[in-house]
Structures are given as C-alpha cells and as structure tokens.
Write an enzyme that holds these catalytic residues in place. Structure first.
Site, mmCIF file in Angstrom:
data_model
loop_
_atom_site.group_PDB
_atom_site.id
_atom_site.type_symbol
_atom_site.label_atom_id
_atom_site.label_comp_id
_atom_site.label_asym_id
_atom_site.label_seq_id
_atom_site.Cartn_x
_atom_site.Cartn_y
_atom_site.Cartn_z
ATOM 1 N N ASP A 7 -25.703 19.097 20.203
ATOM 2 C CA ASP A 7 -24.337 18.848 20.660
ATOM 3 C C ASP A 7 -23.407 19.426 19.603
ATOM 4 O O ASP A 7 -23.542 19.097 18.416
ATOM 5 C CB ASP A 7 -24.110 17.340 20.811
ATOM 6 C CG ASP A 7 -22.758 17.008 21.398
ATOM 7 O OD1 ASP A 7 -22.280 17.755 22.276
ATOM 8 O OD2 ASP A 7 -22.170 15.985 20.987
ATOM 9 N N ARG A 58 -29.896 14.661 23.614
ATOM 10 C CA ARG A 58 -29.681 16.109 23.667
ATOM 11 C C ARG A 58 -30.328 16.796 22.478
ATOM 12 O O ARG A 58 -30.460 16.221 21.411
ATOM 13 C CB ARG A 58 -28.207 16.452 23.752
ATOM 14 C CG ARG A 58 -27.410 15.939 22.570
ATOM 15 C CD ARG A 58 -25.992 15.710 22.924
ATOM 16 N NE ARG A 58 -25.879 14.422 23.537
ATOM 17 C CZ ARG A 58 -24.815 13.646 23.480
ATOM 18 N NH1 ARG A 58 -23.750 14.038 22.865
ATOM 19 N NH2 ARG A 58 -24.789 12.487 24.035
ATOM 20 N N ASP A 114 -19.386 19.858 18.835
ATOM 21 C CA ASP A 114 -18.039 19.472 19.234
ATOM 22 C C ASP A 114 -17.024 20.147 18.322
ATOM 23 O O ASP A 114 -17.115 20.043 17.090
ATOM 24 C CB ASP A 114 -17.847 17.958 19.120
ATOM 25 C CG ASP A 114 -18.594 17.186 20.186
ATOM 26 O OD1 ASP A 114 -18.738 17.713 21.306
ATOM 27 O OD2 ASP A 114 -19.022 16.053 19.909
ATOM 28 N N ARG A 138 -29.992 22.862 25.665
ATOM 29 C CA ARG A 138 -29.198 21.661 25.940
ATOM 30 C C ARG A 138 -29.178 21.417 27.435
ATOM 31 O O ARG A 138 -28.866 22.308 28.217
ATOM 32 C CB ARG A 138 -27.778 21.852 25.410
ATOM 33 C CG ARG A 138 -26.739 20.875 25.935
ATOM 34 C CD ARG A 138 -26.622 19.625 25.097
ATOM 35 N NE ARG A 138 -25.774 18.623 25.713
ATOM 36 C CZ ARG A 138 -24.592 18.258 25.269
ATOM 37 N NH1 ARG A 138 -24.091 18.830 24.195
ATOM 38 N NH2 ARG A 138 -23.916 17.311 25.855
#
Length: 161
Positions: free
Chosen positions: A96, A93, A98, A84
């Site tokens: 990712d 990217r 989250d 990343r």
C-alpha cells in the site's frame, strides 16, 4: 520545479518487510524522482478488520518533478507490480503506497486528497514521518508533533535495521 512528497508504505502479506524494502528501492527509480530519506520500519496492528496479519510500515521522503496526480499514477502502478489486490476496505495487501503530503498543498480531487485525510490520526504514519521531519507543519492541521495519532504510538514496534 522540484517538489517534496512524503509517501506512506505498508504491507502485511507475502514477506511484508521485503515488499516495503523493495518498494523503497523502486520509489528511487521512478521517473523524475529520488528518495531523499526513508524512516525506520515499524510493525503495527491493522486498522479495520483484525482477522489479518500485522503491518510493516515506513515513510519515504521523495524529491520529485512529477505532479501530484502523476506521482499517484506511478505509486498505483508500483502497487500493481507488487500484485496488489483490493478485496475489501482496509483489508490485507502486499503493498500500500499512500501519497501523504506534497509540498504544502491542500488538494481535494476525486482521485487524491492532500494532506492524506487519515495522516494525522495514524501512529504508523505520524511516528515515521516525525522521524524524517520532526518540525513538519501539516497544511491545515498544524504541527506534526501535536497530531492525535501520537495517542496510539505505544502500539508501534520499531524493527531493527
């Protein structure tokens, strides 16, 4: 104590579906953590700059004994293992990850906000999260089924398993 966390996964570079699928397996191997369930994968247009490929997104439900910040550290390390690079806000990217929700916690820490501040507004999060937990209540926000992210749900494309 065993906690429940929901993780949003996204990728739009270098075999995005492969990155998401590999990351799901790698999440299951994090210390003191297991993947309890994973949503289907969805394709979505990027948020922010449109001069990049579409994203592949999914949500994973984790059972973990890690604290929220320890889990965040593990997620960021996993992103780094997928090469990343953060070149621009909302840019392309390889992976990712989250941290969307952690139990029913509301947290305002310099490194982490829970629930994730954009969770309720993003169809690529709301739809796969609903697939895993349709009756979920978001701390401080109410029922998942009533969140504004549903307005853009028609833009998602479910991928075949």
């Amino acid at each position: 104590m065993l906690s429940h966390a929901y993780i949003g996964l996204g990728s739009n570079l270098d075999d995005p579906l492969g990155h998401v699928e590999r990351a799901l397996g790698e999440l299951d191997r994090l210390p003191l953590t297991r993947v309890a369930a994973a949503s289907s994968c969805y394709a979505s247009r990027p948020v922010g700059p449109q001069d990049q490929p579409d994203f592949i997104n999914a949500v994973a439900h984790l059972e973990t004994r890690l604290s929220p910040l320890s889990l965040l550290d593990q997620l960021q390390a996993l992103e780094q293992r997928h090469a990343r690079v953060r070149q621009r806000h909302w840019g392309p990217r390889t992976l990712d990850l989250d941290l969307l929700l952690y139990d029913n916690q509301c947290l305002h820490h310099p490194r982490l906000r829970l629930p994730h501040p954009e969770l309720a507004n993003r169809a690529f999060v709301v739809v796969p999260l609903h697939e895993l937990a349709p009756s979920l209540e978001l701390p401080g926000l109410g029922a998942l089924a009533t969140q504004p992210g549903w307005q853009d749900a028609g833009d998602l494309r479910a991928l075949l398993p």
